[in-house]
Scaffold this motif. Sequence first.
Motif, mmCIF file in Angstrom:
data_model
loop_
_atom_site.group_PDB
_atom_site.id
_atom_site.type_symbol
_atom_site.label_atom_id
_atom_site.label_comp_id
_atom_site.label_asym_id
_atom_site.label_seq_id
_atom_site.Cartn_x
_atom_site.Cartn_y
_atom_site.Cartn_z
ATOM 1 N N ARG A 187 53.047 39.808 34.097
ATOM 2 C CA ARG A 187 53.771 38.546 33.905
ATOM 3 C C ARG A 187 52.940 37.512 33.152
ATOM 4 N NH1 ARG A 187 54.606 36.810 39.918
ATOM 5 N NH2 ARG A 187 52.400 37.450 39.863
ATOM 6 N N GLY A 188 51.653 37.816 32.962
ATOM 7 C CA GLY A 188 50.767 36.850 32.335
ATOM 8 C C GLY A 188 50.077 35.932 33.330
ATOM 9 N N TYR A 189 50.232 36.218 34.622
ATOM 10 C CA TYR A 189 49.561 35.419 35.656
ATOM 11 C C TYR A 189 48.095 35.849 35.743
ATOM 12 C CZ TYR A 189 53.801 33.225 37.507
ATOM 13 O OH TYR A 189 54.926 32.463 37.664
ATOM 14 N N VAL A 190 47.213 34.858 35.784
ATOM 15 C CA VAL A 190 45.781 35.146 35.764
ATOM 16 C C VAL A 190 45.207 35.133 37.174
ATOM 17 C CG1 VAL A 190 45.151 32.703 35.420
ATOM 18 C CG2 VAL A 190 43.561 34.513 34.711
ATOM 19 N N ARG A 191 44.295 36.045 37.404
ATOM 20 C CA ARG A 191 43.565 36.084 38.674
ATOM 21 C C ARG A 191 42.074 36.051 38.364
ATOM 22 N NH1 ARG A 191 44.426 40.319 43.747
ATOM 23 N NH2 ARG A 191 42.893 39.364 45.145
ATOM 24 N N ILE A 192 41.396 35.023 38.836
ATOM 25 C CA ILE A 192 39.956 34.889 38.630
ATOM 26 C C ILE A 192 39.247 35.638 39.748
ATOM 27 C CG2 ILE A 192 38.045 33.276 38.312
ATOM 28 C CD1 ILE A 192 40.233 33.040 36.180
ATOM 29 N N THR A 193 38.386 36.572 39.375
ATOM 30 C CA THR A 193 37.754 37.416 40.384
ATOM 31 C C THR A 193 36.248 37.211 40.509
ATOM 32 O OG1 THR A 193 37.560 39.187 38.746
ATOM 33 C CG2 THR A 193 39.507 39.213 40.161
ATOM 34 N N ASP A 194 35.635 36.663 39.467
ATOM 35 C CA ASP A 194 34.174 36.519 39.487
ATOM 36 C C ASP A 194 33.771 35.533 38.399
ATOM 37 O OD1 ASP A 194 31.563 36.900 40.196
ATOM 38 O OD2 ASP A 194 31.553 39.068 39.887
ATOM 39 N N ARG A 195 32.490 35.329 38.256
ATOM 40 C CA ARG A 195 31.999 34.429 37.226
ATOM 41 C C ARG A 195 30.873 35.084 36.455
ATOM 42 N NH1 ARG A 195 32.570 31.251 41.857
ATOM 43 N NH2 ARG A 195 34.476 30.010 41.740
ATOM 44 N N LEU A 196 30.962 35.000 35.129
ATOM 45 C CA LEU A 196 29.859 35.499 34.316
ATOM 46 C C LEU A 196 28.635 34.631 34.536
ATOM 47 C CD1 LEU A 196 31.537 36.292 30.875
ATOM 48 C CD2 LEU A 196 30.869 37.897 32.648
ATOM 49 N N LYS A 197 28.855 33.369 34.694
ATOM 50 C CA LYS A 197 27.757 32.443 34.939
ATOM 51 C C LYS A 197 27.523 32.384 36.446
ATOM 52 C CE LYS A 197 29.483 29.872 30.969
ATOM 53 N NZ LYS A 197 30.213 28.678 30.525
ATOM 54 N N ASP A 198 26.516 31.657 36.838
ATOM 55 C CA ASP A 198 26.165 31.583 38.249
ATOM 56 C C ASP A 198 26.902 30.486 39.004
ATOM 57 O OD1 ASP A 198 24.319 33.659 38.084
ATOM 58 O OD2 ASP A 198 22.728 32.316 37.418
ATOM 59 N N LEU A 199 27.735 29.737 38.308
ATOM 60 C CA LEU A 199 28.454 28.618 38.922
ATOM 61 C C LEU A 199 29.134 29.034 40.222
ATOM 62 C CD1 LEU A 199 30.889 26.248 37.104
ATOM 63 C CD2 LEU A 199 31.758 27.616 38.979
ATOM 64 N N TYR A 200 29.086 28.143 41.215
ATOM 65 C CA TYR A 200 29.917 28.324 42.400
ATOM 66 C C TYR A 200 30.608 27.000 42.676
ATOM 67 C CZ TYR A 200 25.969 26.190 44.957
ATOM 68 O OH TYR A 200 24.969 25.350 45.390
ATOM 69 N N ILE A 201 31.677 27.034 43.464
ATOM 70 C CA ILE A 201 32.484 25.836 43.692
ATOM 71 C C ILE A 201 32.445 25.482 45.172
ATOM 72 C CG2 ILE A 201 34.785 24.823 43.512
ATOM 73 C CD1 ILE A 201 35.293 26.720 41.166
#
Length: 516
Positions: free
Chosen positions: A408-422
Amino acid sequence: MSATVPAAFAESVARHAARTAVVGEDGVSLSYAELDARRIEAARALLALGVQHGDRIAIWAPNGVEWIVAGLAIHTLGAVLVPVNTRMKGQEAAYILERSGARVLFCAGRFLNQHFPSVLGAHRPAILEHIVVIGEAQADDFTWPAFVARASACGVDAVTEASTRVRPDDRMDILFTSGTTGHPKGVVTNHTQNLRVIAAWSAAVGLNPDDRYLVVNPFFHSFGYKVGWLAGLLAGLTVLPHAVFDAAAILQRIQRDRISVLPGPPTLLISLLNDPARAHTDLSSLRATITGAAAIAPSLIERTRAELGFKVVLTGYGLTETCGVVSLCDANDDAETIALTSGKAIPGIELRSVDGDNRPLGPGESGEIVVRGYNVMQGYLDDEAATFDAIDADGWLHTGDVGHLDERGYVRITDRLKDLYISGGFNCYPAEIERIMAAHPAIAQVAVVGIPDERMGEVGKAYVLLRPGQSLDEKTLIAWCREQMANYKVPRQIAFVDALPTNPSGKVMKYQLRKP
């Protein structure tokens, strides 16, 4: 739709002049016509200080009515707004003021038990000509009333003339975002791209003039500023700024002020759900919320609907580099879609997942998320190399986030290439935290990673290698960190180690530190 903020706000004032525009925490209420008069007065005062088109003007203050007035005045003159995080210490704020070239700073007086001008103190850049103190001031401060009094030296016609010179592609703001280098980078965006993003976000949430929008998200962030108070005013509704997050106080305002729109990170929703006062608070006015910036369980979406009473619950994905928004869910999406994806690209924006060679991947195939369209920043301030690294030759912004799109074009973020955390909705960049901690005289080396936390989503954990002969304990080091950096950056756990895992080139292998 108008293509500059002053023109768009003028249209909103014309349509809603007598309606209530803002209500402060102290109960002060301004109609759209009254807010417009305050905007013009502040713009006249800025002109009297010598502010010109393109000058950078910073705001380092908590959410409040004066923040909105100052922001609108800055936009009116075609100056460039530079928001500063209120959790920053003097040295951190000074870096942003120096880097942006800010000539004027609107600054909190006493806030979070600190006098902000004193916190800046010796770190004040030479280019900063004026500090206008909002709120509780000290005897020698240049106060907000004293600033407004300067308006008498400049006529309204000069403001009108300046406003008409603002162009859609003029710089609107510079929001600073940290990076892997450890120093914040200034994200430059213009008027028209921000207004298009705000319109798309407002349509998804269904903002309308009957809404009462409690803005808890900080104004120094896109969430509280662009799709916060600015989106609210352009929709003709009532904006209610809220300075400090406190679940009990927010519940009281929902009931007292009949709040209908209340976005925020999952932390906010969890805190409201878990507060004992919720059971006897009237939440019937609540209509819409949007969350994101952390992993969410479908049960949280269901509880937000059932127990808080929101009719519209959305999730989304965005970056400072995309005017704050890339994708949004639809109000009719099921709880699993809303919780486990970040929606689909907003109209006019392309979104894809690519492999290491920048080739597009198919549905379900995981790679780096890239974005292309009108929402992509103009670039990083005075940093062509960083801009070139972020935006490729075909105009795709490389987000550094890993994920996939479904059919459907819905995105799922699974990880980060960078080390950023939220953490609690705030981006935390380990390189920046490590740079500050490395200045401690007892520390030889430090590595920071994000670890799961039930309330905050993620928190920092620092692995510390001490210098020979030095001793330090967790409580003392955390207390030191609180004095050196914004609270959300402070690691919540410290592990003292004899060595850090490194690869043959000496780089710390953080994936090993993230293992349970």
